[in-house]
Design a protein around this motif. Structure first.
Motif, short mmCIF file in Angstrom:
data_model
loop_
_atom_site.label_atom_id
_atom_site.label_comp_id
_atom_site.label_asym_id
_atom_site.label_seq_id
_atom_site.Cartn_x
_atom_site.Cartn_y
_atom_site.Cartn_z
N ILE A 107 -8.02 -4.46 0.69
CA ILE A 107 -7.46 -5.48 1.58
C ILE A 107 -7.66 -5.13 3.06
CG2 ILE A 107 -5.10 -4.50 1.58
CD1 ILE A 107 -5.56 -8.21 1.27
N PHE A 108 -7.83 -3.83 3.36
CA PHE A 108 -7.97 -3.41 4.76
C PHE A 108 -9.44 -3.28 5.14
CE2 PHE A 108 -4.03 -1.37 3.23
CZ PHE A 108 -3.12 -2.00 4.05
N PHE B 245 0.12 3.36 7.71
CA PHE B 245 1.22 3.90 6.91
C PHE B 245 0.76 4.45 5.56
CE2 PHE B 245 5.64 4.16 8.13
CZ PHE B 245 5.57 3.73 9.45
N PRO B 246 0.11 3.65 4.71
CA PRO B 246 -0.33 4.23 3.44
C PRO B 246 -1.38 5.32 3.63
CG PRO B 246 -1.17 1.99 3.66
CD PRO B 246 -0.19 2.21 4.78
N ALA B 247 -2.25 5.13 4.63
CA ALA B 247 -3.32 6.12 4.83
C ALA B 247 -2.72 7.47 5.21
CB ALA B 247 -4.28 5.64 5.91
N MET C 42 4.01 10.88 -10.64
CA MET C 42 2.73 11.44 -11.08
C MET C 42 2.78 11.91 -12.55
SD MET C 42 -0.37 12.05 -10.52
CE MET C 42 -0.89 12.01 -8.82
N VAL D 183 -5.99 1.26 -2.88
CA VAL D 183 -5.17 1.00 -1.68
C VAL D 183 -5.97 1.17 -0.39
CG1 VAL D 183 -3.16 1.79 -0.35
CG2 VAL D 183 -3.03 1.68 -2.84
N LEU D 184 -6.83 2.19 -0.33
CA LEU D 184 -7.49 2.50 0.95
C LEU D 184 -8.99 2.23 0.97
CD1 LEU D 184 -5.79 5.95 1.63
CD2 LEU D 184 -5.13 3.75 2.56
N GLY E 104 0.81 -1.23 0.00
CA GLY E 104 0.00 0.00 0.00
C GLY E 104 0.84 1.27 0.00
N THR E 105 1.75 1.37 0.98
CA THR E 105 2.56 2.60 1.09
C THR E 105 3.38 2.80 -0.18
OG1 THR E 105 2.71 2.16 3.43
CG2 THR E 105 4.19 3.84 2.58
N CYS F 48 -5.63 5.05 -7.76
CA CYS F 48 -4.65 4.39 -6.88
C CYS F 48 -5.15 4.33 -5.45
CB CYS F 48 -3.35 5.17 -6.85
SG CYS F 48 -2.40 4.92 -8.30
N PHE F 49 -5.64 5.45 -4.96
CA PHE F 49 -5.92 5.49 -3.54
C PHE F 49 -7.20 4.80 -3.16
CE2 PHE F 49 -3.12 9.11 -4.49
CZ PHE F 49 -2.00 8.36 -4.22
N ILE G 17 -4.93 9.80 -8.84
CA ILE G 17 -5.10 9.82 -7.38
C ILE G 17 -6.31 8.97 -6.96
CG2 ILE G 17 -5.76 11.33 -5.45
CD1 ILE G 17 -3.99 13.50 -6.71
N THR H 62 0.41 8.43 4.76
CA THR H 62 1.24 8.93 3.64
C THR H 62 0.34 9.65 2.64
OG1 THR H 62 2.59 6.97 3.92
CG2 THR H 62 2.97 8.23 1.92
N PHE H 63 -0.83 9.08 2.42
CA PHE H 63 -1.79 9.69 1.49
C PHE H 63 -2.21 11.08 1.96
CE2 PHE H 63 -6.44 9.70 0.08
CZ PHE H 63 -6.14 10.26 -1.14
N LEU I 38 0.13 -1.53 9.01
CA LEU I 38 0.14 -1.63 7.55
C LEU I 38 -0.95 -0.78 6.92
CD1 LEU I 38 0.92 -5.40 6.83
CD2 LEU I 38 2.40 -3.42 6.50
N ILE J 221 -13.10 -4.45 -2.69
CA ILE J 221 -11.85 -5.05 -3.21
C ILE J 221 -10.63 -4.62 -2.40
CG2 ILE J 221 -12.64 -5.32 -5.60
CD1 ILE J 221 -10.97 -2.68 -6.16
N ILE K 4 1.36 4.20 -3.01
CA ILE K 4 1.08 5.63 -2.85
C ILE K 4 2.31 6.47 -3.19
CG2 ILE K 4 0.55 7.40 -1.11
CD1 ILE K 4 -1.68 5.61 -0.21
#
Ligand code: SF4
Ligand code: SF4
Lengths: 139, 376
Positions: free
Chosen positions: B279-280, B350-352, A27, B154-155, A16-17, B150-151, B147, B354-355, B347, B277, A20
């Motif tokens: 994963i979290f 971190f991405p959240a 970009m 991921v989220l 995930g990270t 992707c996000f 954006i 970072t976003f 896990l 869809i 991002i």
């Protein structure tokens, strides 16, 4: 089996990270890549559509766009033709003998308003680098 | 059961720093990497922004409370984003309003909510029915497309609590009162946002314009709105002000729920579908649940039914913080619910986070610089 699934899920989650970061850092490239998608073009209703003719009159470069009839499921009967004057004249301009929607017309414009023989004006805007005139047309 | 023991690092400085250090590096990379120079106010603002986001992340790790510190970062981001956004518009076009000139030159910034109205025209006519720029300028269509895609993958709907620069508004107003004035809000109201999604998508395609933006969006009131030139534009502006006042200020204030996001925003509904869809998830370990109902009461998105988060969960972590037994937790689908709670939470966070920093960090620094400039 459950364990393998579990490991796979953790790996996926760890990406995930990274996703991002890659998305933001790259970009510019992703944007360029996305332009190849078939739907990545602004609707002619806003962009004015493709330029079908360009003429030079009185030192002004004039771009004439395609006929546009807005609509998604079905086209409207009322549309427009966009004409760009690719400079910003200080005062009156007159553009003779333009072929618009199978009609010959003359357009005259001042910084305040635009007129065209045989057509109503739908929009007239003055931008920093050009004037945009939209003439109403019907099907 | 002591819920605090759920997370590695909670209450331990050393362990917290170990998790915090890589995020701090990312924050610095994101906020210093793309920016250089600027006047004293800009540089001070950048340093404060880095320290602020770093501090909020550290507190998330150290205190074990996810929502409390996330919300501070999220709400501050929303407020400063709007200040920076309006300032940017004034610099570029001299006003926060737009007119025909901006529409015909295709320079209107594209916001993610517009995506919901673009789906049908993109499929049927293969065009983007919006007067924005494809690549150039601020908030171009292609940048927002990348954006959003992707996000949301991921989220999932985590987008709505960790990145959306509008969501912080009703998240903020819903926290002003300690206790709700309207005590019970029917959870099923959340399905109204799905109706909004369908109606907006169809209405926009039929009317050949992004109708939610043109007629309803509450956030027009605090970002960019149409110049009042006739009765129609006057009516539109009255509607924008009313939807903002009612859905973003008054109802969240009275109910302590994010009414705009939970029940009205079509993008929220679309993002909820991405939860499928994603994963979290936030999940209830029912073996530890004592059925106290604190999670359901806390959830600002009306997402919890029968003690379990549903499709519309935005992964804010409020129910996780509220749960007295630690039953409610961040979870990675496909893994055992009763193990590795710290890993699952870390896990996700971190991405959240970072976003949040990458999407809003720049605007926070810019907004802050404007405020600092007022005083020096
Ligand atoms: S529901 Fe809409 S406004 Fe609210 S956070 Fe999500 S996308 Fe943003
Ligand atoms: S279910 Fe929990 S994590 Fe999901 S939106 Fe509600 S409070 Fe936030």
């Amino acid at each position: 089996m459950k364990k393998i699934l579990s490991v796979f899920a953790y790996i996926w989650a760890s990406l995930g990270t990274l996703t991002i970061l890659v998305a933001f850092i790259g970009m510019g490239s992703w944007q360029q890549l996305s332009l190849n998608l078939p739907f990545m073009r602004v609707d002619p209703q806003y962009s004015g559509g493709a330029v079908v003719d360009s003429v030079v009159r009185n030192n002004l470069k004039i771009s004439i766009h395609e006929n546009v009839f807005p609509g998604v499921f079905r086209q409207s009967g009322n549309g427009f033709v966009q004409i760009d004057v690719n400079q910003c004249p200080a005062d009156t301009i007159r553009i003779d003998s333009l072929l618009i929607n199978n009609k010959i017309t003359t357009i005259s414009a001042t910084p305040e308003k635009a007129e065209a023989d045989g057509f109503e004006i739908e929009d007239f805007v003055k931008l920093a680098d050009r004037w945009i005139i939209r003439l109403k047309i019907e099907k | 059961m002591n819920r605090k023991s759920n997370y590695w690092g909670t209450g331990r400085i050393g362990k917290s720093i170990l998790l915090f250090a890589p995020m701090m590096m990312l924050i610095m990379l994101m906020l210093l990497g793309s920016a250089s120079g600027g006047d004293a106010a800009t540089q001070i603002a950048r340093l404060i922004t880095i320290a602020f986001f770093g501090a909020m992340f550290f507190l998330i790790i150290y205190t074990g409370k996810t929502d409390k510190w996330r919300a501070v970062a999220f709400i501050v981001s929303a407020l400063l984003f709007c200040i920076a956004f309006i300032h940017n518009l004034i610099l570029e076009r001299g006003s926060m309003t737009f007119s025909n000139a901006e529409e015909l030159s295709c320079t209107i910034p594209f916001c993610h909510i517009v995506t919901t109205m673009m789906i049908i025209p993109a499929a049927v006519k293969q065009t983007i029915l919006f007067p924005g720029s494809l690549v150039e300028g601020f908030a171009s269509i292609s940048a927002m497309f990348v954006i959003v895609l992707c996000f949301s993958i991921v989220l999932g709907r985590g987008f709505c609590s960790w990145g959306c620069f509008y969501g912080g508004w009703d998240d903020g107003t819903s926290r002003i009162l300690r206790k709700p004035v309207i005590k019970k809000v029917n959870n099923s109201y959340k399905w109204f946002s799905f109706a909004m999604l369908i109606v907006m998508a169809l209405w926009s395609a039929e009317a050949a314009e992004p109708t939610y933006c043109s007629w309803l969006c509450p956030f027009k009131a605090v970002t960019e709105n149409e110049r009042i030139v006739d009765t129609i534009t006057l009516i539109k502006n009255i509607i924008f002000t009313l939807t903002f006042a009612v859905l973003v200020v008054v109802l969240p204030l009275l109910t302590k729920k994010r009414i705009q996001c939970a029940t009205f925003c079509p993008m929220g509904a679309l993002l909820s579908l991405f939860n499928k869809i994603n994963i979290f998830e936030v999940k209830n370990d029912t073996s530890k649940c004592i059925g106290c109902g604190k999670c359901e009461k806390a959830c600002p998105m009306l997402a919890i039914e029968k003690r379990c988060p549903t499709l519309t969960c935005s992964k804010c972590g409020k129910c996780v913080d509220a749960c007295p037994t630690g039953a409610m937790r961040f979870h990675i689908k496909g893994t055992p619910i009763d193990k590795h709670t710290t890993i699952a939470r870390t896990l996700f966070i971190f991405p959240a986070y970072t976003f949040l920093v990458t999407l809003c960090g720049g605007s926070v620094a810019n907004g802050l610089a404007l405020i600092i400039n007022l005083f020096i």
